[in-house]
Design an enzyme around this catalytic site. Structure first.
Site, mmCIF file in Angstrom:
data_model
loop_
_atom_site.group_PDB
_atom_site.id
_atom_site.type_symbol
_atom_site.label_atom_id
_atom_site.label_comp_id
_atom_site.label_asym_id
_atom_site.label_seq_id
_atom_site.Cartn_x
_atom_site.Cartn_y
_atom_site.Cartn_z
ATOM 1 N N LYS A 81 39.862 41.849 9.002
ATOM 2 C CA LYS A 81 40.943 42.468 7.740
ATOM 3 C C LYS A 81 42.403 42.858 8.356
ATOM 4 C CE LYS A 81 38.369 46.191 6.981
ATOM 5 N NZ LYS A 81 36.870 45.928 7.789
ATOM 6 N N ASP A 144 32.112 28.398 11.356
ATOM 7 C CA ASP A 144 32.409 27.504 10.433
ATOM 8 C C ASP A 144 32.865 26.084 11.140
ATOM 9 O OD1 ASP A 144 32.020 29.834 8.791
ATOM 10 O OD2 ASP A 144 34.166 30.186 8.724
ATOM 11 N N MET A 186 26.062 30.324 6.049
ATOM 12 C CA MET A 186 27.293 30.521 5.823
ATOM 13 C C MET A 186 28.246 29.182 6.060
ATOM 14 S SD MET A 186 27.993 34.355 7.769
ATOM 15 C CE MET A 186 27.718 35.692 6.738
ATOM 16 N N ARG A 188 31.717 29.308 5.175
ATOM 17 C CA ARG A 188 33.049 29.260 4.483
ATOM 18 C C ARG A 188 33.241 28.188 3.824
ATOM 19 N NH1 ARG A 188 36.758 33.663 6.995
ATOM 20 N NH2 ARG A 188 35.603 34.956 5.739
ATOM 21 N N ARG A 280 11.755 30.007 -3.614
ATOM 22 C CA ARG A 280 11.900 31.282 -2.822
ATOM 23 C C ARG A 280 13.238 31.045 -2.179
ATOM 24 N NH1 ARG A 280 8.609 32.697 -5.655
ATOM 25 N NH2 ARG A 280 6.882 34.245 -5.453
ATOM 26 N N HIS A 286 24.581 37.343 8.067
ATOM 27 C CA HIS A 286 25.094 37.716 9.483
ATOM 28 C C HIS A 286 24.281 37.359 10.823
ATOM 29 C CE1 HIS A 286 27.967 39.109 6.628
ATOM 30 N NE2 HIS A 286 28.976 39.128 7.610
HETATM 31 O O1 F6P Z 1 34.468 32.903 8.846
HETATM 32 C C1 F6P Z 1 33.049 33.523 9.516
HETATM 33 C C2 F6P Z 1 32.164 33.792 8.397
HETATM 34 O O2 F6P Z 1 30.873 34.235 8.978
HETATM 35 C C3 F6P Z 1 32.159 32.885 7.141
HETATM 36 O O3 F6P Z 1 30.996 31.824 7.482
HETATM 37 C C4 F6P Z 1 31.390 33.850 6.290
HETATM 38 O O4 F6P Z 1 31.814 33.245 4.729
HETATM 39 C C5 F6P Z 1 32.364 35.075 6.721
HETATM 40 O O5 F6P Z 1 32.798 35.029 7.917
HETATM 41 C C6 F6P Z 1 31.551 36.592 6.178
HETATM 42 O O6 F6P Z 1 32.533 37.395 6.454
HETATM 43 P P1 F6P Z 1 32.201 38.968 6.700
HETATM 44 O O7 F6P Z 1 31.765 39.169 7.969
HETATM 45 O O8 F6P Z 1 33.541 39.655 6.074
HETATM 46 O O9 F6P Z 1 31.185 39.284 5.559
#
Ligand code: F6P
Length: 363
Positions: A81, A144, A186, A188, A280, A286
């Site tokens: 951020k 990613d 994930m 992105r 399901r 994460h």
């Molecule tokens: O860019 C890495 C990533 O893990 C993406 O795959 C995912 O969309 C995003 O970051 C998640 O971000 P945060 O940790 O802010 O939830």
């Protein structure tokens, strides 16, 4: 140039991933033992350079107690951020705080900065370097794997391993209950994790943002699979896949941040509605970023860290360390940032997946 005693800063920026500590360790070993330089670890990414006092500490090989290669996350901390060029202050004001970062670089008396980050971080750090005349080297990390000009970014291999293990664990329960299991991963805007884990983990259906799907195609695949005598299917869905109307599926976090999330549930429901299958949904989230780094990520991280320091020693800046084939090399940073890398329809893994009969929802 005399390198002994010169100070190099190192920071991790953006979302964490497995293998970051291998890069930091390699930077420290190479710089201190190879060139007699000093390494300053900057904490919390660019946030550490905005803080006063600046959040940084000297890193020496003696601080590594033997477990650093094995540890997920980043010993330096990170942030995804707070773009310093448009930084939202607690009162809601948006400020350009870039000069504060440049000041911090000078205050720390750095000769160079090594930033370990993804495409967003690289764009910010490169802009800072240009504005302040900083000697900057980038090291690619992102689960990613979407940075241009490098086949591999640190963290990606472990994320693919974890997503593959998730499919390994879903398969027996899917078979036991005759279910369609949907796994949301994930990545992105790129489908690399879904594609590669899908192939490695035996997915029947892979949905990625690069390929437009239809429920009709997915339904046909499910019916074909049942007709062949199988009682379950594994579906892997990349988080950025859109709904049938082409809309992004997102969640709003308590902080107000909008993140991808929910496409797995959406697909699971739609499959159940269209086929009557019991579905399901598992959202891996994460878990893909943490955990013990794979051997591949430790090797990549170590190689990138050593190469980054060698670039500093050679006085070559504004470069991104990269990997292709069997070789580590470096490219102009701007080219890597501009060359965003989504899944290519004619890539070998895509062709392999299609050759295996995996459905992408487009036939
Ligand atoms: O860019 C890495 C990533 O893990 C993406 O795959 C995912 O969309 C995003 O970051 C998640 O971000 P945060 O940790 O802010 O939830």
């Amino acid at each position: 140039m005399e390198l002994a005693g010169k100070r190099i800063g190192v920071l991790t920026s953006g979302g964490d991933c497995a293998g970051l500590n291998a890069v930091v360790r390699a930077v420290v070993h190479r710089a201190v033992q190879g060139y007699g330089m000093k390494v300053i670890g900057i904490e919390q990414g660019t946030a550490g350079l905005l803080a006063r006092p600046v959040m940084a500490r000297e890193l020496d090989p003696s601080i590594f107690t033997g477990d650093i290669l094995r540890r997920g996350g980043t010993i330096l901390g990170t942030t995804n951020k707070g773009n310093p060029f448009s930084y939202e202050m607690p009162d809601g004001q948006i400020l350009d705080r870039s000069e504060e970062i440049i000041e911090a670089y000078r205050e720390l008396e750095l000769h160079a900065l090594i930033g370990i980050g993804g495409d967003g971080s690289m764009a910010i750090l490169r802009r800072l370097a240009e504005q302040g005349g900083l000697n900057f080297i980038g090291v690619p990390k992102t689960i990613d794997n979407d940075l241009g000009h490098t086949e591999v970014s640190v963290g990606y291999a472990t994320a693919v391993d974890i997503a593959t293990q998730a499919l390994d664990q879903l398969q027996p329960t899917a078979a036991s209950h005759s279910r369609v299991m949907v796994l949301e991963v994930m990545g992105r805007d790129a489908g690399h994790i879904a594609l590669n884990a899908g192939v490695a983990g035996g997915a029947d259906i892979i949905l990625i943002p690069e390929v437009k799907y239809s429920l009709a195609s997915i339904k046909r695949k499910i019916e074909r699979t049942y007709a062949e005598g199988r009682n379950f299917l594994l579906v892997i869905v990349a988080e950025a896949v859109r709904d049938e109307e082409g809309q992004k599926v997102t969640e709003t976090q308590a902080s107000g941040a909008v993140t991808y999330g929910g496409i797995g549930e959406y697909i699971g429901h739609r499959i159940a509605e269209e086929t009557g299958a019991e579905t399901r949904v598992t959202v891996l989230g994460h878990l893909q970023r943490g955990g013990v780094p794979s051997a591949r990520d430790r090797i990549m991280g170590s190689t990138f860290g050593v190469h980054a320091v060698d670039l500093v020693a050679a006085g070559k800046f504004d470069r991104l360390v990269a990997w292709s084939g069997r070789h580590c090399f470096d490219v102009p940073l701007q080219e890597a940032i501009a060359g965003y890398r989504a899944v290519q329809p004619d890539s070998s893994v895509m062709l392999t997946a299609r050759g295996l009969g995996i459905c992408f929802g487009d036939d």
